[in-house]
Design a protein around this motif. Sequence first.
Motif, PDB file in Angstrom:
ATOM      1  N   THR A  29      -5.862  -0.157   1.090  1.00 42.80           N
ATOM      2  CA  THR A  29      -5.480   0.581   2.438  1.00 42.80           C
ATOM      3  C   THR A  29      -6.965   0.483   3.472  1.00 42.80           C
ATOM      4  O   THR A  29      -6.618   0.044   4.460  1.00 42.80           O
ATOM      5  CB  THR A  29      -5.262   2.161   2.228  1.00 42.80           C
TER       6      THR A  29
ATOM      7  N   ASN B  95       0.764  -1.419  -0.166  1.00 41.92           N
ATOM      8  CA  ASN B  95      -0.234  -0.014  -0.062  1.00 41.92           C
ATOM      9  C   ASN B  95       0.791   1.070   0.036  1.00 41.92           C
ATOM     10  O   ASN B  95       0.562   2.108  -0.617  1.00 41.92           O
ATOM     11  CB  ASN B  95      -0.916  -0.078   1.250  1.00 41.92           C
ATOM     12  N   ALA B  96       1.957   1.098   0.703  1.00 37.95           N
ATOM     13  CA  ALA B  96       2.872   2.522   0.980  1.00 37.95           C
ATOM     14  C   ALA B  96       3.773   2.782  -0.446  1.00 37.95           C
ATOM     15  O   ALA B  96       3.949   3.788  -0.701  1.00 37.95           O
ATOM     16  CB  ALA B  96       3.874   2.231   2.077  1.00 37.95           C
TER      17      ALA B  96
ATOM     18  N   ASN C 210       1.749   5.803   4.819  1.00 38.87           N
ATOM     19  CA  ASN C 210       1.115   5.600   3.530  1.00 38.87           C
ATOM     20  C   ASN C 210       0.138   6.710   3.466  1.00 38.87           C
ATOM     21  O   ASN C 210      -0.751   6.925   4.240  1.00 38.87           O
ATOM     22  CB  ASN C 210       0.153   4.559   3.562  1.00 38.87           C
TER      23      ASN C 210
END
Length: 179
Positions: free
Chosen positions: A56, A12-13, A126
């Motif tokens: 996320t 996600n990041a 994130n």
Amino acid sequence: MNFLYRTLLTFNATSLILVIFLIKDEITLNSLHEKLNILPNYASYIAYFAIPIILTFLSLFISKYLGNANISKGTITEIENANNAFLPSYLGYFFVALSVNNCDTLLFVFFILFVFTFLSQTLYFNPLFLIFGYHFYNVSTSNKAKLFIISKNQITKIDDVEFPSLKRINNFTFIDKSI
């Protein structure tokens, strides 16, 4: 569970680098199937951006299954808002995605960033968490621990701060589930 969760957080990041590249190179879903030819390009771009947002959200949902931790009132010696501290680094990902010329190079660069982000095991910044109302804090405790807290709480003064419902991502990073 923790390994899979950290892998998801790492993806996600770093996944927006893929989204930026796909948009920059105008790679669209239209080319996948003839029935998709009617879609405008922006539909593909929205779909690309939606994937990291959905993942996320999923990571926030499953965080409730992580191990428990807490920080008691009076044990915090310093809190620093970290929302803006990591943005320059994250913008660097965007510039990399904009400068990469082909898919092979992008995948190699993405793999390197993914591995280093995963192995750093300290921060899982994130910016998509901001969409869900989360904030990032660097917290120092009375026993000299420096922790990274992801929380929906907006902290303005240190006196009354406590984190009774933390979920442990690793030994330095926690997500606050008190709300």
